[in-house]
Design an enzyme around this catalytic site. Structure first.
Site, PDB file in Angstrom:
ATOM      1  N   LYS A   1       2.739  -7.897  -0.559  1.00 58.56           N
ATOM      2  CA  LYS A   1       3.783  -7.795   0.197  1.00 58.56           C
ATOM      3  C   LYS A   1       4.231  -8.820   1.171  1.00 58.56           C
ATOM      4  O   LYS A   1       5.459  -8.805   1.626  1.00 58.56           O
ATOM      5  CB  LYS A   1       3.384  -6.339   1.117  1.00 58.56           C
TER       6      LYS A   1
ATOM      7  N   SER B   1      -2.514  -6.650  -7.128  1.00 61.12           N
ATOM      8  CA  SER B   1      -1.516  -6.957  -5.995  1.00 61.12           C
ATOM      9  C   SER B   1      -2.150  -6.487  -4.632  1.00 61.12           C
ATOM     10  O   SER B   1      -1.353  -7.052  -3.599  1.00 61.12           O
ATOM     11  CB  SER B   1      -0.499  -5.878  -6.426  1.00 61.12           C
TER      12      SER B   1
END
Length: 444
Positions: free
Chosen positions: A85, A337
């Site tokens: 992110k 991720s």
């Protein structure tokens, strides 16, 4: 309605909001005019964020040996805040004008986007407010506070948290940064795809964790522009399958979500920009069950010495479930991720993974209640090297004679074959026994 948040000094402040007032629209996410993010925007993002975001490794995995695939792991959980992110968050804030920087930004997130915005906002001198639902992991909430952000804890899920963030953005004149659908966020996430193509040759497929669709959209554009032959595989949890619903509906559709190990993917509606950008570039979408996510987390800990959160483990979960068997013998990249799994949840994930793997076994067996009955059972179990973790006696609801007792046993074995050996041994010694949730197949 009143909401309380903590400022950088951790003092509580109360905000009163008008419940009847219409929610402000997100100007960057217009369902009537969705934005299709371009390759040029992604390359611009790559240049601008290069000094503030890590170029994380993409290495061949030991798991390749047990899956019959050449698997490469893009380890973006090694970013400072533990997730990909950061890429979009930094780019979105770098694109703010001077006035927007002074006023500050606001975001709604379960944790990873919030941490990324808080960290890079602090690095860039931009005031940050984040709204996190009450189900957000405590560890992620605390990290946001450590990055000197105003933290609002409100809403039972992301849908409610977003409503609070929208309202605050209007009242406080803050720039709202959507964690998966802001065009700059999508462009920033796409830089991950550029890095993968630089690091691994002859890729056949890239497996992308999919929630709101921002990472999928960015990576799809970057990869397909440079090599359209690479297959883009989206993967999501069955308990938050919002992208699947969008495909069935022909566009983003609000989808009720349930609690999932892949909490980072628990987004109730795919972003409109993300959908417009990715819908024609996706080659396959896979939905995985929770037990395979738990098993994937276990495999990463044991085989790779990596602690990966549920969202990041979904790609391997799809492989373990046999849903990507067409890529056996091929070169596949899995995007890890994030690694921000709550420590209290990690233990549960590992136990569920052991159960799915046939290494944590629970069974019921009826034995004699006379002296030595339980002792004999324990000797039988230990005779083949099985370890007992827990044992419970049940007398009141046993339907056989009063001199019998039902015993519930939880034990740990070496592997599936060892569990089968235990089952066969008990079957030869006792008339009444039952294994609960015993795996039916040997998993890789």
């Amino acid at each position: 309605m009143e909401y309380s948040y903590s400022n950088p000094d951790h003092k509580l402040t109360t905000i009163t909001l008008n419940e009847t007032e219409d929610l402000p629209d997100d100007p960057f996410c217009d369902p009537e005019k969705p934005v299709k993010v371009t390759f040029e925007e992604i390359t611009s993002a790559a240049y601008k964020i290069r000094s503030g975001v890590k170029n994380t490794p993409c290495e061949k995995s030991h798991i390749s040996q047990i899956t019959a695939m050449d698997i490469f792991l893009k380890k973006d959980f090694l970013q400072h805040t533990g997730s990909f992110k950061e890429r979009g968050a930094r780019y979105a804030m770098l694109m703010l004008n001077e006035a927007e920087r002074k006023r500050g930004v606001i975001a709604a997130s379960l944790g990873n986007h919030a941490q990324a915005v808080c960290y890079h906002g602090y690095q860039l001198g931009i005031p940050v407010t984040v709204v996190m639902p009450i189900i957000a992991p405590i560890m992620k909430i605390q990290k946001c506070r450590e990055y000197h952000a105003n933290v609002v804890i409100e809403g039972k899920d992301m849908a409610e948290a977003k409503k609070v963030a929208y309202r605050l953005s209007k009242e406080k004149d803050l720039t709202y940064i959507n964690g998966y659908d802001h065009p700059h966020i999508i462009a920033g996430q796409g830089t991950l795809g550029l890095e993968i193509l630089e690091q691994v040759e002859d890729i056949d497929a890239i497996v992308v964790p999919t929630g709101g669709g921002g990472l999928l959209a960015g990576v799809s554009v970057a990869v397909k522009m440079l090599n359209p032959n690479i297959k883009i595989i989206g993967v999501e949890s069955e308990r938050c399958a919002s992208y699947s619903k969008a495909i069935a509906h022909g566009g983003p559709l609000f989808t009720p979500i349930e609690g999932t190990l892949a909490d980072g993917l628990a987004v109730p509606e795919v972003g409109y920009n993300a959908w417009e950008t990715s819908k024609d570039l996706l080659d396959k979408l896979v939905i995985v069950k929770e037990e395979y996510i738990a098993l994937a987390i276990l495999r990463f800990v044991e085989n790779e010495k990596c602690v990966v959160e549920g969202a990041g483990a979904c790609g391997l979960a799809a492989i373990l479930a046999g849903q990507l068997d067409e890529f056996k013998g091929k070169r596949v990249v899995l995007i890890l991720s994030g690694g921000n799994i709550d420590t209290t949840i990690l233990g549960r994930c590992l136990e569920r993974g052991l159960a799915a793997d046939g290494r944590l076994i629970k069974f019921r067996v009826t034995v004699s209640d006379r002296p030595g009955g339980i002792c004999e059972l324990c000797k039988i179990i230990s005779s083949i090297g099985v370890s007992i973790k827990d044992i419970l006696h049940e007398r009141a609801w046993v339907t056989s004679d009063v001199f019998s007792v039902e015993v519930v046993v939880v034990c740990e074995t070496r592997d599936y074959t060892h569990s089968m050996e235990l089952r066969d041994l008990l079957q030869s010694k006792y008339k009444k026994f039952d294994f609960e949730n015993f795996p039916s197949v040997v998993l890789p």
